[in-house]
Design a protein around this motif. Structure first.
Motif, PDB file in Angstrom:
ATOM      1  N   ARG A  10       0.725  -1.341   0.317  1.00  0.00           N
ATOM      2  CA  ARG A  10       0.136  -0.060  -0.181  1.00  0.00           C
ATOM      3  C   ARG A  10       0.873   1.799   0.035  1.00  0.00           C
ATOM      4  NH1 ARG A  10      -1.907   3.326   3.412  1.00  0.00           N
ATOM      5  NH2 ARG A  10      -0.400   1.953   5.137  1.00  0.00           N
ATOM      6  N   LEU A  11       1.728   1.621   0.472  1.00  0.00           N
ATOM      7  CA  LEU A  11       2.685   2.266   0.661  1.00  0.00           C
ATOM      8  C   LEU A  11       3.636   2.233  -0.624  1.00  0.00           C
ATOM      9  CD1 LEU A  11       4.291   2.026   4.511  1.00  0.00           C
ATOM     10  CD2 LEU A  11       2.891   3.964   3.543  1.00  0.00           C
ATOM     11  N   ILE A  12       4.202   1.444  -1.398  1.00  0.00           N
ATOM     12  CA  ILE A  12       5.224   1.637  -2.290  1.00  0.00           C
ATOM     13  C   ILE A  12       4.049   2.194  -3.544  1.00  0.00           C
ATOM     14  CG2 ILE A  12       6.345   0.381  -4.075  1.00  0.00           C
ATOM     15  CD1 ILE A  12       7.134  -2.014  -1.795  1.00  0.00           C
ATOM     16  N   GLU A  13       2.613   1.834  -3.017  1.00  0.00           N
ATOM     17  CA  GLU A  13       1.451   2.109  -4.494  1.00  0.00           C
ATOM     18  C   GLU A  13       1.404   3.380  -4.290  1.00  0.00           C
ATOM     19  OE1 GLU A  13      -1.628  -0.658  -4.172  1.00  0.00           O
ATOM     20  OE2 GLU A  13      -0.277  -2.347  -5.573  1.00  0.00           O
ATOM     21  N   LEU A  33       4.659   5.751  -5.076  1.00  0.00           N
ATOM     22  CA  LEU A  33       4.304   5.485  -6.651  1.00  0.00           C
ATOM     23  C   LEU A  33       3.376   6.574  -7.280  1.00  0.00           C
ATOM     24  CD1 LEU A  33       5.284   4.083  -9.987  1.00  0.00           C
ATOM     25  CD2 LEU A  33       3.373   3.055  -9.006  1.00  0.00           C
ATOM     26  N   ARG A  34       2.106   7.234  -7.120  1.00  0.00           N
ATOM     27  CA  ARG A  34       0.771   7.582  -7.124  1.00  0.00           C
ATOM     28  C   ARG A  34       1.493   8.497  -7.454  1.00  0.00           C
ATOM     29  NH1 ARG A  34      -2.480   5.950  -4.892  1.00  0.00           N
ATOM     30  NH2 ARG A  34      -2.323   7.414  -2.817  1.00  0.00           N
ATOM     31  N   ARG A  35       1.999   9.470  -5.740  1.00  0.00           N
ATOM     32  CA  ARG A  35       2.157  10.501  -5.894  1.00  0.00           C
ATOM     33  C   ARG A  35       3.716  11.703  -5.976  1.00  0.00           C
ATOM     34  NH1 ARG A  35       0.583  13.475  -0.843  1.00  0.00           N
ATOM     35  NH2 ARG A  35       1.534  15.317  -2.439  1.00  0.00           N
ATOM     36  N   GLY A  93       5.080  -0.453 -12.291  1.00  0.00           N
ATOM     37  CA  GLY A  93       3.651  -0.704 -11.292  1.00  0.00           C
ATOM     38  C   GLY A  93       2.807  -1.101 -11.511  1.00  0.00           C
ATOM     39  N   GLN A  94       2.704  -0.634 -13.190  1.00  0.00           N
ATOM     40  CA  GLN A  94       0.608  -1.308 -13.734  1.00  0.00           C
ATOM     41  C   GLN A  94       1.285  -3.141 -14.363  1.00  0.00           C
ATOM     42  OE1 GLN A  94       0.785   0.490 -17.695  1.00  0.00           O
ATOM     43  NE2 GLN A  94       0.478   2.623 -16.843  1.00  0.00           N
ATOM     44  N   TRP A 112       7.363  -8.652  -6.033  1.00  0.00           N
ATOM     45  CA  TRP A 112       7.310  -7.889  -5.137  1.00  0.00           C
ATOM     46  C   TRP A 112       8.851  -7.542  -5.320  1.00  0.00           C
ATOM     47  CZ3 TRP A 112       5.740  -5.243  -1.457  1.00  0.00           C
ATOM     48  CH2 TRP A 112       4.480  -5.945  -0.992  1.00  0.00           C
ATOM     49  N   GLN A 113       9.273  -8.554  -6.630  1.00  0.00           N
ATOM     50  CA  GLN A 113      10.670  -7.570  -7.486  1.00  0.00           C
ATOM     51  C   GLN A 113      10.246  -6.677  -8.285  1.00  0.00           C
ATOM     52  OE1 GLN A 113      12.138 -11.036 -10.038  1.00  0.00           O
ATOM     53  NE2 GLN A 113      12.405 -11.984  -8.598  1.00  0.00           N
ATOM     54  N   LEU A 114       9.570  -6.162  -8.872  1.00  0.00           N
ATOM     55  CA  LEU A 114       9.515  -4.768  -9.440  1.00  0.00           C
ATOM     56  C   LEU A 114       8.765  -3.845  -7.715  1.00  0.00           C
ATOM     57  CD1 LEU A 114       6.278  -6.524 -11.950  1.00  0.00           C
ATOM     58  CD2 LEU A 114       9.524  -6.154 -12.216  1.00  0.00           C
ATOM     59  N   LEU A 115       8.165  -4.029  -7.086  1.00  0.00           N
ATOM     60  CA  LEU A 115       7.708  -3.541  -6.150  1.00  0.00           C
ATOM     61  C   LEU A 115       9.022  -2.504  -5.131  1.00  0.00           C
ATOM     62  CD1 LEU A 115       4.437  -4.639  -4.623  1.00  0.00           C
ATOM     63  CD2 LEU A 115       4.450  -2.794  -5.620  1.00  0.00           C
ATOM     64  N   ARG A 116       9.963  -3.954  -5.220  1.00  0.00           N
ATOM     65  CA  ARG A 116      10.878  -3.498  -4.204  1.00  0.00           C
ATOM     66  C   ARG A 116      11.902  -3.203  -5.150  1.00  0.00           C
ATOM     67  NH1 ARG A 116       8.894  -3.570   0.648  1.00  0.00           N
ATOM     68  NH2 ARG A 116       8.804  -5.819   1.962  1.00  0.00           N
TER      69      ARG A 116
END
Length: 1003
Positions: free
Chosen positions: A6-9, A12-14, A198-199, A212-216
């Motif tokens: 949730r925090l990473i997404e 990303l948005r901001r 992100g998408q 999780w590889q992508l999010l990290r």
């Protein structure tokens, strides 16, 4: 981990918002001038030479449907030296409405087109590597098209903006930005990296480690990004993403062929004249993008749109021709326009393919191989055979994904048509013809693909469409990153034919779908804008007559054949078969012009017919009757004329007993009661009553018509639950040959003349309606005393059967159907038909029979009154004709359908008979067209089809001297056809059910 995600997404948005704001830097204002063109758009030369007034950011501009020319002057600052510099121009764009309101086309001072401007393309490159001091002068032709979409998505609210006369003149838009700015390439690249990753991460399941590889990696990129110096730190942030962007796709990854595209409606929420400009803007955008991106392949359908460029925008056309020759700007579709395929007649669909493919051959030497109809509202079962006869081999659409009841089971399959012809067909599983190449769309395509395990490929058309715009550099950036990326389908930008060749080769045993592709939506398009539909039907039949009699006159008398006139008229009619014109789903401006065009076409065709018939009839004052309809004694001939060609038979008797009227002509006996309703229709040959016990024929019924989503497009099933029987009458009176009935309801009046004709076994109903209702649908019903599980409806070059029951959800979804000239219902040994001269929408249902069993009700959908996109649609006076034919078989329905659409013509002449150019020995072979060859050779071309769905033979005899006979394709080129045997005077054909054959007689 959920909290981390949730925090990473959120981060990303901001962060993407901050990055987007940093893509351009160091803005400086430009000098802006404007000139508001009076009235309609002006030629390029006039716009460039206009007297420009000073303008500035914040100025209001743009009355509905207006044109404003802008002149931009600036000097590149010395501080911009060594950097890429763009002009940024925001004329009041809404990024959510690309193609639906403000647009512009940028020109240099010499008239050279640069690119289009739209809400997703608000920049123009002025220097790749600025030196500083460069003088900039650009001109923009901008269109202030009103926004007719309200709210989100396709939300239509009734609006006066669809007609120039009611749209007003107040400016609608404001200039938001006009500046030169430095383009920060690395910032933009970072934006594309983050959006793609992100998408993709959002589409992967949490169980997949790749997510999780992508999010990290995204999180690490944020740590490396200094939001106070985004341009300076963007390279460092990109380094954190490089590893995951380099991970190759899995071996099993779905393969997507991405094709640049812009589905541009040839008319819809804008008039045809605006489409001409839309095509020029989008094509200019594509050409500019191709200069920067050699990988881009762009597919454009509709020969008409290419012709508009050639004829109206030669400066854009030149660039298109160059890119077509390179193989990157790809003509597709093979049709004159992206036509509706439900309502155009068989010959019209043949001409769509003839004119479309011929244009691409003549202009480019290209034989298109696919029929490309991504947005038409359902597809006739006649189409596969016509595709094959046009030397095409593939078909594409995605519209069936809009079905509201049943999910279509395949994305790649072989579609089998009426005659058994099978065509490899593909539905892009992304369910769009205007993809942004987003992670969501690519992932949806892979997940949604129905043929996994057997096939691995799908096609993805990408680019802003409907109102145009086309592909963008952002879309290409996403496609590049998704070309070979772990967790994603593989995306390859390539030509449509490359996809089809590979897809067909890997799926030789693709499943088979038989029959029409019925769209479970947009059923109201069979009825909306009745005058447009009537103009189409009338034009098609006038063209049949004009070609027939002109050909006959040329062969018999040497009269000149009006080939150029007919070619031009056909193209007018074909344009108006576009899938938002003929279906009645465009603004009022479009339909007003369509009706005017049809009136002009009718006048020209009547003149051609009159000249030809005068030449054939000769001098004298004897009545000569010309009959272009099927001839009951010779199958369907090429048309016969003579003093005895008129219908004979007993005169019509009309008697009354005070309570009603009895009409009889020796073939039919009909009773009209005091309410003006048919209470009995008996064909005297059998003595059987056609109407169900206790029912009434020609019963007008009025339903509320308030569809949930799309007014002009839809009728929803619940409308059937509420209705009013229109049985009250203002007057009923006997007239010569029939009964005149006048009714009033609401604000409307209907006058009907029920008649018999000598020698004709049908009851005709001539209906004039002064229609003033809104959000209502008017039906005319016949409850026929026939028990059947299916109805039969004429379609192009044949007919289809549809269920009258609702056993399955597929059956129930067909509660409104399209038919051409007739609908037939029958049981062994007996049947009845309802024929019409301009109606397409019908419904056929089973009803309880008084005394037991069931009957079949056939209803015609005469008129609707949708509120959008045309708030006054269909209001006015309409004249419609239909008839009930008791005791009819399919052959009778075919004959009477032609007759009601092709009335006899009487002229004065010598009285000598005019023999048909061709005659056919088989009652099931129908000649659909007789014409002279397109190449000007004078050869006679005859197109015929087997009409009963039965295998058989037919002998076609020519009534003129000829050399050879060839079977040819729709472009009149030699075609190998089995079962053809030359006989004295003609040819014998072995025909399979519903086979279409075109013969060419050399002279």
């Amino acid at each position: 981990m959920h909290d981390d995600r949730r925090l990473i997404e959120g981060r990303l948005r901001r962060t993407l918002q901050r990055i987007e704001a940093a893509v351009w830097s160091a803005p400086v204002p430009v000098e802006l001038g404007r000139w508001d063109a009076p009235g309609e758009p002006v030629p390029l030369e006039e716009g460039l030479a206009a007297d420009y007034a000073d303008a500035e950011v914040g100025d209001r501009w743009g009355p509905p449907w207006g044109t404003t020319w802008w002149r931009v002057r600036a000097t590149v600052p010395a501080a911009h030296a060594g950097r890429p510099v763009d002009l940024r121009l925001d004329l009041g764009f809404d990024p959510l409405r690309t193609g639906f309101h403000v647009e512009g086309l940028v020109y240099r001072a010499d008239g050279t087109p640069v690119k289009g401007l739209n809400p997703r393309n608000q920049w123009v490159r002025v220097a790749d590597d600025a030196q500083g001091g460069e003088e900039v002068e650009l001109f923009v032709e901008s269109a202030s098209n009103p926004l007719l979409l309200g709210g989100g998505g396709f939300d239509f609210t009734p609006s006066p903006l669809g007609e120039k006369e009611t749209a007003g003149s107040e400016p609608m838009y404001s200039v938001v930005r006009a500046e030169l700015a430095v383009f920060e390439q690395e910032v933009w690249e970072l934006q594309q990296d983050l959006e793609v990753l992100g998408q993709l991460a959002a589409e992967l399941p949490e169980s997949d480690p790749r997510q999780w590889q992508l999010l990290r990696a995204i999180d690490r990129a944020f740590d490396a990004l200094d939001t106070s110096d985004i341009a300076g730190s963007a390279p460092a942030a990109r380094e954190q993403l490089a590893g995951v962007l380099a991970d190759p796709a899995r071996a099993s990854a779905h393969r997507i062929s991405a094709v640049g595209h812009a589905h541009i409606d040839s008319a819809w929420l804008w008039p045809v004249r605006e489409t001409v400009r839309k095509v020029a803007r989008t094509s200019s955008n594509v050409l500019a993008l191709m200069d920067e991106h050699p990988e881009l392949v762009y597919a454009m359908s509709s020969a008409q749109q290419f012709a508009w460029l050639r004829d109206h925008r030669p400066e854009v056309w030149a660039g298109v021709v160059e890119r077509v020759r390179e193989g990157r700007f790809v003509p597709v579709g093979g049709m004159w326009v992206e036509s509706d395929t439900n309502m155009p007649g068989g010959e019209a669909l043949a001409r769509q393919l003839n004119h479309g493919k011929r244009f691409f051959l003549d202009e480019f030497g290209i034989e298109t191989r696919e029929v490309w109809l991504p947005d038409s509202f359902g597809y006739t079962a006649a189409l596969p055979q016509l595709i094959a006869l046009s030397a095409s081999q593939w078909f594409l659409t995605q519209k069936i994904s809009w079905n509201t009841t049943n999910r279509f089971p395949h994305h790649s399959f072989r579609w089998e048509g009426l005659d058994g012809t099978r065509i490899f067909t593909h539905f892009p599983p992304a369910d769009t013809y205007g993809s942004e190449v987003s992670g969501a769309e690519v992932a949806h395509a892979a997940r949604n693909f129905s043929d996994k395990g057997d096939a691995t490929r799908s096609l993805l058309p990408f680019g802003w469409g409907d109102g145009g715009g086309g592909p963008t550099r952002e879309m290409l950036a996403r496609a590049s990153r998704l070309r070979d990326l772990d967790g994603s389908a593989r995306v390859e930008v390539e030509r449509p034919d490359a996809f089809f060749e590979q897809a067909e080769a890997e799926y030789p045993d693709a499943p088979i779908w038989v029959g029409e592709l019925y769209l479970e939506m947009h059923r109201g398009t069979y009825t909306s804008q009745a005058k447009t539909k009537q103009g189409n039907r009338r034009s098609e039949h006038l063209l049949r007559e004009a070609e027939l009699w002109a050909s006959t006159a040329t062969v018999r008398t040497g009269a000149p054949y009006p080939s150029e006139e007919l070619d031009r008229i056909w193209k007018v009619v074909l344009l108006q078969q576009f899938h938002d014109i003929l279906p009645g789903s465009s603004i009022g401006w479009v339909h007003r012009e369509a009706v005017a065009n049809y009136e002009a076409v009718a006048a020209e065709l009547e003149a051609i017919i009159d000249r030809a018939q005068a030449a054939l009839a000769g001098e004298g004052d004897v009545e000569v009757v010309f009959n272009a309809a099927p001839h009951e004694r010779a199958g369907v001939a090429g048309g016969a004329a003579g003093p005895s060609a008129a219908s004979g038979g007993a005169p019509v008797e009309v008697t009354t007993d005070g309570d009603g009227w009895v009409l009889s002509n020796g073939l039919v006996r009909a009773v009209v009661d005091a309410r003006g309703l048919l209470t009995s229709v008996v064909d005297t040959a059998t003595g059987r009553e056609a109407l169900a016990p206790g029912s009434a024929g020609n019963l007008l019924q009025l339903h509320p018509d308030t569809p949930v989503d799309f007014d002009a497009w839809d009728v929803d099933a619940y409308y059937r639950r509420t209705w009013t029987d229109l049985t009250d009458v203002s007057s009923v009176s006997g007239v010569d040959g029939g009964v005149r009935v006048v009714r009033s309801f609401g604000e409307s009046t209907v006058t009907q003349l029920l008649t018999l004709t000598p020698g004709e076994a049908r009851v005709d109903v001539d209906t004039e309606v002064d229609w003033r209702e809104r959000e209502k649908i008017l039906k005319a019903g016949f409850d026929l005393d026939v028990t059947t599980e299916r109805s039969t409806a004429e379609v192009q070059f044949g007919h289809v059967h549809r269920p009258t029951h609702t056993n399955t959800s597929w059956d129930a979804a067909k509660f409104e159907i399209c038919a051409h000239r007739w609908v037939h219902v029958g049981e062994p040994g007996y049947g009845a038909a309802v024929v019409n001269d301009s109606t397409y929408g019908h419904d056929v249902t089973r009803r309880d029979r008084e005394g037991g069993g069931s009957t079949t009700q056939v209803r015609l959908s005469l008129l609707r009154a949708p509120q959008s996109p045309d708030p006054v649609a269909d209001l006015g006076v309409h004249r419609l004709r239909y008839a009930v034919v008791p005791g009819a078989g399919i052959a009778d329905a075919i004959r009477e359908g032609y007759r009601v659409n092709l009335p006899l013509r009487t002229v004065s002449g010598s009285g000598a008979a005019v023999e048909p150019l061709v005659s056919v020995s088989s009652g099931s072979a129908v000649v659909e067209a007789v014409k002279l060859a397109d190449d000007g050779s004078g050869d006679v071309v005859v197109r015929l089809y087997e009409s009963l769905g039965a295998r058989g033979s037919a002998t076609v005899l020519a009534g003129f001297e000829f050399g050879t006979i060839d079977t040819v394709d729709l472009l009149e080129r030699p075609l190998e056809t089995a079962g053809v045997q030359v006989v004295e005077g003609g040819v014998t054909l072995a025909l399979r059910p519903f086979q279409v054959v075109t013969l060419r007689f050399t002279r």
